[in-house]
Design a protein around this motif. Structure first.
Motif, mmCIF file in Angstrom:
data_model
loop_
_atom_site.group_PDB
_atom_site.id
_atom_site.type_symbol
_atom_site.label_atom_id
_atom_site.label_comp_id
_atom_site.label_asym_id
_atom_site.label_seq_id
_atom_site.Cartn_x
_atom_site.Cartn_y
_atom_site.Cartn_z
ATOM 1 N N ASP A 41 43.636 0.893 -86.968
ATOM 2 C CA ASP A 41 44.301 1.649 -85.903
ATOM 3 C C ASP A 41 43.899 3.012 -86.074
ATOM 4 N N THR A 42 42.973 3.185 -86.750
ATOM 5 C CA THR A 42 42.088 4.597 -86.893
ATOM 6 C C THR A 42 41.281 4.510 -85.697
ATOM 7 N N LEU A 43 40.577 3.143 -85.904
ATOM 8 C CA LEU A 43 39.174 2.771 -84.525
ATOM 9 C C LEU A 43 40.227 2.911 -82.874
ATOM 10 N N GLY A 44 41.088 2.274 -83.091
ATOM 11 C CA GLY A 44 41.615 2.307 -81.690
ATOM 12 C C GLY A 44 41.859 3.705 -81.320
ATOM 13 N N SER A 45 42.356 4.430 -82.043
ATOM 14 C CA SER A 45 43.152 6.226 -82.339
ATOM 15 C C SER A 45 41.536 6.947 -81.865
ATOM 16 N N MET A 46 40.018 6.240 -82.100
ATOM 17 C CA MET A 46 39.140 7.352 -81.789
ATOM 18 C C MET A 46 38.707 6.340 -80.529
ATOM 19 N N SER A 47 39.155 5.189 -80.367
ATOM 20 C CA SER A 47 38.129 4.893 -79.363
ATOM 21 C C SER A 47 39.147 4.832 -77.525
ATOM 22 N N ILE A 48 40.700 5.526 -77.540
ATOM 23 C CA ILE A 48 41.247 6.066 -77.322
ATOM 24 C C ILE A 48 41.267 7.803 -76.856
ATOM 25 N N VAL A 49 41.172 8.472 -77.803
ATOM 26 C CA VAL A 49 40.074 9.411 -77.696
ATOM 27 C C VAL A 49 38.899 9.850 -76.742
ATOM 28 N N LEU A 70 41.654 12.112 -87.037
ATOM 29 C CA LEU A 70 42.219 11.282 -87.089
ATOM 30 C C LEU A 70 41.607 10.473 -88.101
ATOM 31 N N ALA A 71 39.610 10.519 -88.272
ATOM 32 C CA ALA A 71 38.570 10.138 -88.966
ATOM 33 C C ALA A 71 39.142 11.181 -90.430
ATOM 34 N N LEU A 72 39.534 11.916 -90.422
ATOM 35 C CA LEU A 72 38.757 12.411 -91.919
ATOM 36 C C LEU A 72 40.731 11.969 -91.985
ATOM 37 N N TRP A 73 42.021 12.474 -91.935
ATOM 38 C CA TRP A 73 43.340 11.906 -91.966
ATOM 39 C C TRP A 73 43.416 11.086 -92.837
ATOM 40 N N THR B 39 52.313 7.867 -81.899
ATOM 41 C CA THR B 39 52.976 8.310 -80.910
ATOM 42 C C THR B 39 52.266 10.207 -80.907
ATOM 43 N N SER B 40 51.211 10.505 -81.742
ATOM 44 C CA SER B 40 50.615 11.486 -81.371
ATOM 45 C C SER B 40 48.927 11.344 -80.369
ATOM 46 N N ILE B 41 49.072 10.043 -80.460
ATOM 47 C CA ILE B 41 48.229 9.803 -80.018
ATOM 48 C C ILE B 41 48.579 9.728 -78.235
ATOM 49 N N MET B 42 49.965 9.111 -78.184
ATOM 50 C CA MET B 42 49.961 8.576 -76.759
ATOM 51 C C MET B 42 50.408 10.444 -76.000
#
Lengths: 93, 83, 194
Positions: A41-49, A70-73, B39-42
């Motif tokens: 999830d963290t890797l995916g979120s970082m990739s999206i950002v 994202l990375a820290l929290w 949700t926050s990423i969205m």
């Protein structure tokens, strides 16, 4: 070129999300589900950002802040969660 | 981008379903953590899609503060369930 | 690429999440689970508000509606859903295993309504009665002064009528019953205080 790369990054992030979230549906222990969820999830979120950063480089301070938090929290969150769960049923796994 | 957001919403349904059908509080907390970060990423995605700086700031604040609140809640629930 | 897709289809899909999670919240029975679902509802609501362009409302929902509300709600649930039972220190020290079994049985009866049990021990009977009078306690668990042969040797006196009704429906399911229930005296109105 850059637009294609950013869409590619966001697409990879969505695939990572799917990969990390699907184990939630199984009937396994919390710690087993926590591992794929926190990692992918963290890797995916970082990739999206990162994809969004490529799309609009003008908003870089905001997106860098998002990447850092994202990375820290999320790392800290998974440790806290694992600590809370393992203290509750230490004889369960 | 439209299709990507719809795909993200469909992925968001998985933890929602998990939170609904599982009775264990920690499984629900896990689903909650998943929903909160997704949700926050969205929100960030939508801010970039609309080129709206204000929504982006809200997304980043929710991302960082929401995680902090989640940790607080996890400790509270641990205290409650341990009695 | 699909071209006949309406441009704001994602809007409809995201907004549909809000009633879904709200229904999920209302069907919860366990207050602790409802707490977590409230957090999910708050996250989804913040998403919907920012999709609809209300960034300030989304921020307020995330900070107040999710953070503050569920923290206060957790504290409220923890302090109100509890049954306080008073015991005498000398009686517990005389037979600790028996009392542990009684506590387990009361916990099993209370767990159907998601209540917790808190045991407070007092030195003298006078302290115990005083604590019951000022409503510090919901009940007493004592050795019967005049044990009947067909009844368990311990009695559980309950101050609140509603709590007594709950326990009296659950007690026959516990085998063997370790305590027998003393109903609240008729002068005591069914108090709502907890």
């Amino acid at each position: 070129m850059v637009t294609g790369l950013s869409y590619l990054c966001i697409g990879i992030g969505v695939v990572f999300w799917l990969w990390g979230t699907l184990p939630l549906l199984g009937d396994r222990s919390v710690l087993f589900k926590l591992h794929p969820l926190s990692v992918s999830d963290t890797l995916g979120s970082m990739s999206i950002v990162f994809g969004l950063l490529l799309k609009i480089p003008r908003e870089w301070p905001l997106l860098i802040l998002a990447l850092l938090s994202l990375a820290l929290w999320n790392t800290m969150l998974s440790y806290v969660m694992a600590y809370c769960v393992s203290r509750e049923d230490s004889d369960d796994h | 981008m439209n299709l990507l957001l719809i795909a993200m919403t469909l992925i968001l349904l998985i933890p929602l379903y998990e939170a609904w059908q599982d009775d264990d509080i920690w499984q629900k907390m896990l689903a909650f953590a998943s929903v909160a970060s997704k949700t926050s990423i969205m929100i960030l995605c939508i801010s970039v899609l609309r080129d709206d700086w204000m929504i982006g700031v809200v997304g980043v604040i929710i991302l960082s503060v929401g995680n902090a609140g989640f940790m607080l809640l996890a400790h509270l629930i641990k205290r409650i369930t341990l009695q | 690429m699909i071209t006949n897709l309406p441009e704001d289809l994602y809007l409809l899909v995201i907004v549909a999440l809000l009633p879904l999670s709200a229904i999920m919240l209302t069907v919860q029975v366990n207050p602790y689970n409802a707490l977590v679902i409230r957090g999910i509802l708050g996250a989804v609501a913040a998403l919907v508000y920012s999709v609809l362009g209300a960034a300030d409302v989304a921020l307020t929902e995330a900070l107040v509606g999710t953070l503050l509300a569920i923290t206060l709600y957790a504290v409220a649930v923890r302090s109100s859903l509890v049954m306080r039972v008073g015991v005498l220190t000398a009686e517990v020290e005389a037979d600790p295993e028996k009392f542990e079994a009684i506590y387990d049985q009361i916990r099993a009866m209370l767990s159907t309504r998601y209540l917790r049990l808190k045991v407070l021990s007092y030195e003298t009977r006078a302290d115990l009665d005083a604590a019951l009078t000022v409503k510090e306690l919901h009940g007493l668990c004592l050795r019967s002064p005049s044990p009947q042969p067909d009844q368990p040797p311990y009695e559980l006196t309950i101050r609140l009528r509603s709590l007594h009704d709950l326990l009296s429906t659950e007690l026959p399911h516990q085998t063997p019953p370790l305590t027998h229930l003393i109903p609240p005296s008729s002068t005591d109105t069914p108090a709502k205080s907890s």
